[in-house]
Every structure is written in structure tokens, then in C-alpha cells.
Scaffold this motif. Structure first.
Motif, short mmCIF file in Angstrom:
data_model
loop_
_atom_site.label_atom_id
_atom_site.label_comp_id
_atom_site.label_asym_id
_atom_site.label_seq_id
_atom_site.Cartn_x
_atom_site.Cartn_y
_atom_site.Cartn_z
N ASN A 189 0.84 -1.20 0.00
CA ASN A 189 0.00 0.00 0.00
C ASN A 189 0.88 1.25 0.00
OD1 ASN A 189 0.73 0.68 2.69
ND2 ASN A 189 -1.03 -0.40 3.54
N GLN A 190 0.26 2.42 -0.04
CA GLN A 190 1.02 3.64 -0.24
C GLN A 190 1.95 3.94 0.93
OE1 GLN A 190 -3.06 5.32 -0.34
NE2 GLN A 190 -2.05 7.23 0.23
N ILE A 201 3.73 9.39 -0.85
CA ILE A 201 2.72 8.96 -1.83
C ILE A 201 1.34 9.39 -1.35
CG2 ILE A 201 1.74 7.03 -3.11
CD1 ILE A 201 4.36 5.52 -2.59
N LYS A 202 0.85 10.46 -1.92
CA LYS A 202 -0.49 10.94 -1.60
C LYS A 202 -1.38 11.05 -2.83
CE LYS A 202 0.66 13.54 2.59
NZ LYS A 202 0.58 14.85 3.29
N GLU A 203 -0.79 10.88 -4.00
CA GLU A 203 -1.57 10.98 -5.23
C GLU A 203 -1.02 10.01 -6.27
OE1 GLU A 203 0.66 14.85 -7.15
OE2 GLU A 203 -0.97 15.20 -5.71
N ILE A 204 -1.76 9.85 -7.35
CA ILE A 204 -1.43 8.85 -8.37
C ILE A 204 -0.06 9.08 -8.98
CG2 ILE A 204 -2.14 7.92 -10.61
CD1 ILE A 204 -5.06 8.61 -9.76
N ALA A 207 2.59 7.77 -6.80
CA ALA A 207 2.60 6.31 -6.84
C ALA A 207 3.30 5.80 -8.09
CB ALA A 207 1.18 5.77 -6.77
N LEU A 226 -3.99 2.20 -3.22
CA LEU A 226 -4.17 3.56 -2.70
C LEU A 226 -5.49 3.70 -1.95
CD1 LEU A 226 -3.02 5.46 -5.94
CD2 LEU A 226 -1.63 4.89 -3.93
N THR A 229 -8.84 5.42 -3.26
CA THR A 229 -8.51 6.09 -4.52
C THR A 229 -8.40 5.10 -5.66
OG1 THR A 229 -7.33 7.84 -3.35
CG2 THR A 229 -6.79 7.55 -5.68
#
Length: 318
Positions: A189-190, A201-204, A207, A226, A229
């Protein structure tokens, strides 16, 4: 035509999870009256193994339990659904691991306690005599509850066996750092991917950067989940892509991450497997599990999973 079953050996946690809730206001450092909400088998490797078995695969489990009633129950529950438990170690004088969650009066987590000392005894000395037998399994799913030395030993001695990593938690994900170049599959996971890469890692887009770094270390197939998300996946076969979660009548998200892993690996371990099919299968299992009370969908059918997986949509990021 029936899809052939995969042969997968799962290493890692198999214990009991207990959830208690305060009947009044939670008071730290005091005796709090509680009621028991549930007590059931748990553990990352155990959760993944159970769904893999319910999806029709040939599964074995290697873990450690104590010489107590909980240990006997854990082994019996696995055996009852057809999981091979001959590599389960019942250690004299030890007690079975367990996780206890105490919820406050509102249902929020007030205190979580994990006793996992027995897994530290899954040492190289205990596994080495079994190596020939272990290597007879073409797929290993290893969770990060094993000692770092044992994980490294498995990676060094896997031969032609595919080594699949389950990172478990941010604190334990670091145990895979020394062997990233020897992994065949990483699903994380993130938060755990951030530990392995040093990238927030908070957004695509973040990632995607993290997943490219992980593949650059030699891992051919990587998935970063995510949460609500969605999922980012990457392989040389299908490129890098983002997948939205499937439409779900949300009931209980506990176990959805482990269920994703089971669905993915069940598809990915088959002959001529495709990354896209595996991600869709993983999303389907996560969705079905989130619609179920508890961590296991006991009434699974291949048709139900396939119908849900057919709803998955891929957005290329290359």
C-alpha cells in the motif's frame, strides 16, 4: 474448460484477532468495562491463504503457533477448508500470536495490541531442513512477519520459485528492503511503498514515480494500492496503469487489502497470466470482501468474481 489450480505456499502470520468495545467512556490507564464484538482467526498470510483456497487453488501454510488452544484452533480451521498444514510449527512452551483491538464507546480504535513474538521463531534453522520440500512449490507468498534474516534466506534460496511479497505494515515493510532485487511480485500500500522508496505517496503521480523506482530495483511486477482512490500497477508486459475501485455496497473494509492480494495472485499464478486480468480479479475480491461482514467471503464463486472483475477499467499512465 476449468482453469488449472495454482500451487502456492504461504509464509507468515496465522493467529486470532479479537475486537472489544468499551461500554462506557474510554479512560486511559484504568479498568474499562468492555463487550467482545468478535474473536476470529486472522493474520495477513492466513487471510490471503484462505481466500486463495476458496478460489480453488492448492495452498499450504507455513507459520508458527503456540502449544495452546488457540494454536490448535488456527491449524484446525485451515485444515478444514483443505489447506495443507503440515508445515505449521507448534512450538512447545510458546503461546499463539494475537491482535487485540479495543474500541472506544464511539467505535474508534482506542488501543491496539499485537503480540507477534512467536513469528520471530520462524528462523533459518527451523526452515533449512525443509528447503527441498519448500522449493517444490512454484509460488511462495511471504509476509513481513517473518524475521528479516529468514526473508533474505528464502530470497537467496528460492531457485525457480516465484517470490511474492506482502509488506504487512510500514514498520515491517523494511524487512523486504535487502531483497527487493530478488522479488518476483510486490503488492504494497502507499504507506508501505513510501517506506521502501522514501517517496511520499499521496496521489497517483507519486505512486507512479514510486512504482518506477521499485521496478528499477529489479522487481518485474509491482502493485501499489491507494485505498479508496484505487490501484496503480506496472509490469513490462502491460505498462503502468491506474485502476479505480469497483462499485461497492460498502459494509466492512477490514480484510479488503488481503483479499485484493488473494484475487490478484490467484489469477497471476495461472499459466499465461496477464497483469490486467490479475488486477481486475484483485479489485473484484476487494469489492466483494468490503460488502461482507468480516474479512472472508465464505460463499465465493468463480462466476461472481468474474462478473465483478469484468467491471474493472484501466487508465494507462505511460
Amino acid at each position: 474448460m476449468n482453469t488449472p489450480s495454482a500451487n502456492i505456499l504461504c509464509f507468515g502470520a496465522a493467529h486470532f484477532d479479537r475486537t472489544l468495545q468499551c461500554t462506557g467512556r474510554f479512560v486511559p490507564a484504568a479498568s474499562n468495562p468492555v463487550r467482545t464484538l468478535h474473536r476470529k482467526p486472522g493474520g495477513v498470510a492466513r487471510n490471503i491463504a484462505v481466500h486463495l483456497r476458496l478460489l480453488g487453488n492448492n495452498i499450504a501454510m507455513l507459520s508458527a503457533v503456540g502449544d495452546d488452544g488457540d494454536g490448535e484452533h488456527v491449524i484446525a480451521a485451515l485444515s478444514e477448508i483443505g489447506i495443507d498444514t503440515r508445515r505449521m510449527m507448534k512450538l512447545e512452551g510458546k503461546h499463539t500470536a494475537g491482535y487485540t483491538a479495543v474500541l472506544d464507546e464511539t467505535g474508534e480504535l482506542a488501543l491496539g495490541m499485537m503480540d507477534a513474538e512467536v513469528y520471530d521463531l520462524l528462523t533459518i534453522d527451523r526452515l533449512a531442513p525443509q528447503l527441498t520440500n519448500l522449493k517444490a512449490w512454484p509460488w511462495w507468498m511471504v509476509d513481513a512477519n517473518l524475521p528479516v534474516e529468514t526473508i533474505s534466506w528464502l530470497a537467496d534460496n528460492k531457485g525457480n520459485t516465484k517470490l511474492c511479497a506482502a509488506t504487512v505494515s510500514p514498520s515491517k515493510a523494511v524487512r523486504f528492503r535487502p531483497v527487493l532485487d530478488e522479488l518476483d511480485l510486490l503488492i504494497t500500500n502507499q504507506a508501505e511503498a513510501s517506506i521502501l522508496t522514501g517517496i511520499e505517496i499521496k496521489e497517483i503521480a507519486q505512486a507512479k514515480t514510486a512504482i518506477q523506482l521499485l521496478r528499477g530495483k529489479g522487481i518485474p511486477d509491482v502493485v501499489i494500492t491507494l485505498g479508496a482512490t484505487g490501484v496503480v500497477s506496472s509490469s513490462s508486459q502491460s505498462g503502468t496503469a491506474f485502476w479505480s475501485p469497483l462499485a461497492t455496497r460498502l459494509r466492512d473494509v477490514n480484510g479488503a487489502g488481503d483479499a485484493f492480494y488473494s484475487g490478484f495472485l490467484s489469477a497471476f499464478s495461472k499459466p499465461h497470466a496477464q497483469m490486467d486480468d490479475a488486477v481486475a480479479n484483485g479489485l473484484a475480491m476487494a469489492s466483494l470482501t468490503a460488502e461482507t461482514n468480516g474479512t472472508t467471503v465464505w460463499n465465493l464463486s468463480q462466476t461472481t468474481v468474474a462478473e465483478r472483475a469484468a467491471q474493472a477499467e484501466k487508465k494507462p499512465l505511460d
